[in-house]
Write an enzyme that holds these catalytic residues in place. Sequence first.
Site, PDB file in Angstrom:
ATOM      1  N   SER A   1       0.805  -1.224   0.000  1.00 23.55           N
ATOM      2  CA  SER A   1       0.000   0.000   0.000  1.00 23.55           C
ATOM      3  C   SER A   1       0.835   1.270   0.000  1.00 23.55           C
ATOM      4  O   SER A   1       0.361   2.319  -0.461  1.00 23.55           O
ATOM      5  CB  SER A   1      -0.936   0.009   1.208  1.00 23.55           C
ATOM      6  OG  SER A   1      -0.213  -0.165   2.416  1.00 23.55           O
TER       7      SER A   1
ATOM      8  N   HIS B   1      -0.379   6.157   6.461  1.00 21.71           N
ATOM      9  CA  HIS B   1       0.125   5.943   5.103  1.00 21.71           C
ATOM     10  C   HIS B   1       0.511   7.280   4.483  1.00 21.71           C
ATOM     11  O   HIS B   1       0.069   8.334   4.937  1.00 21.71           O
ATOM     12  CB  HIS B   1      -0.947   5.277   4.228  1.00 21.71           C
ATOM     13  CG  HIS B   1      -1.054   3.805   4.430  1.00 21.71           C
ATOM     14  ND1 HIS B   1      -1.556   3.254   5.586  1.00 21.71           N
ATOM     15  CD2 HIS B   1      -0.725   2.754   3.631  1.00 21.71           C
ATOM     16  CE1 HIS B   1      -1.540   1.928   5.487  1.00 21.71           C
ATOM     17  NE2 HIS B   1      -1.028   1.601   4.306  1.00 21.71           N
TER      18      HIS B   1
END
Length: 321
Positions: free
Chosen positions: A70, A300
């Site tokens: 990711s 993230h």
Amino acid sequence: MRIRRTGAAMVAALLCAGLTACGGSDRPAPRDSSNRAALAAPSAPPPASPSPSLSPTPLVSGPYVALGDSYTAGPGIPEQTGVPAGCDRSSHAYPALLAARLHLTAAQFRDVSCSGARITDLDGRQSTSDGANPAQLSALSASTRLVTLGIGGNDIGFADLVERCVTAGLLRQTPCREQLTTGGDRVEARIRTAGEQLAVALAAIHRRAPHARVYVVGYPEILPADGGACASGLAMTVDDVAYLRVKEQHLNAMLRQRAAAAGARFVDTWTPSLGHDACETASIRWIEPLLPTAQAASLHPNARGEQGMADAVLATLGDES
């Protein structure tokens, strides 16, 4: 690296209950199609286009294949694109930005990264809640000339470790560092195992794409050197922040060592990301906190972080030109 939907929801609820301010907590979370949550806010401006300061001169020709998890895919960052949708790839993640700076055509670029990917998913089919991603290595061929690989965080369960440490801090449990090191450091064992698997994967990449230049992309700084800076945003103890930060550095060191042993190059994204961790202000951070204020997954890279990672890869390419 992805945080499970149920675990992230619990942590977010505890955070909101334990903090005096929880702005934006009533905003809907985006679809997470890999069974791990991405707590994202919908009000951020669209990602900036690639930096004009980067050299427009192509440093390498295609075809280019991007492999990874990711941190490569860019979940939550507009525009989400690609098949299967469950991989959560962004058109503004670093592979797409890099391909644009290298002036590659659509036919010369393939991003097969997928959120939640582990090293074993490079050579095996990966299921998501919205489609299955074929083995990533199947995108490689003898014609491939450039490969980037960003992977390993899910193999050591880094996002789950953060979730565990946050929960321990909020519930006043034994610090997670003590839980994870009693009887031996379990995270270090996972890093060693991931290193062995990565060596096999890099050998497979070289067999499938013998003429390609291969770059192993490290992880940017997620947590700060000053653990106290995360007290309000992540509710972790100072010792737990320090422990997780060191484990990420050890993961990057393993990636560097395995890359060198396989004849690949390592891309250092940690150094340029210093001072842009998840505990910095929204205007400068590369990594979103548990409750993001930008369109990106929690813990993230946001669009700024993906641009910084693209710059780091391009700079490493330039070192070899």
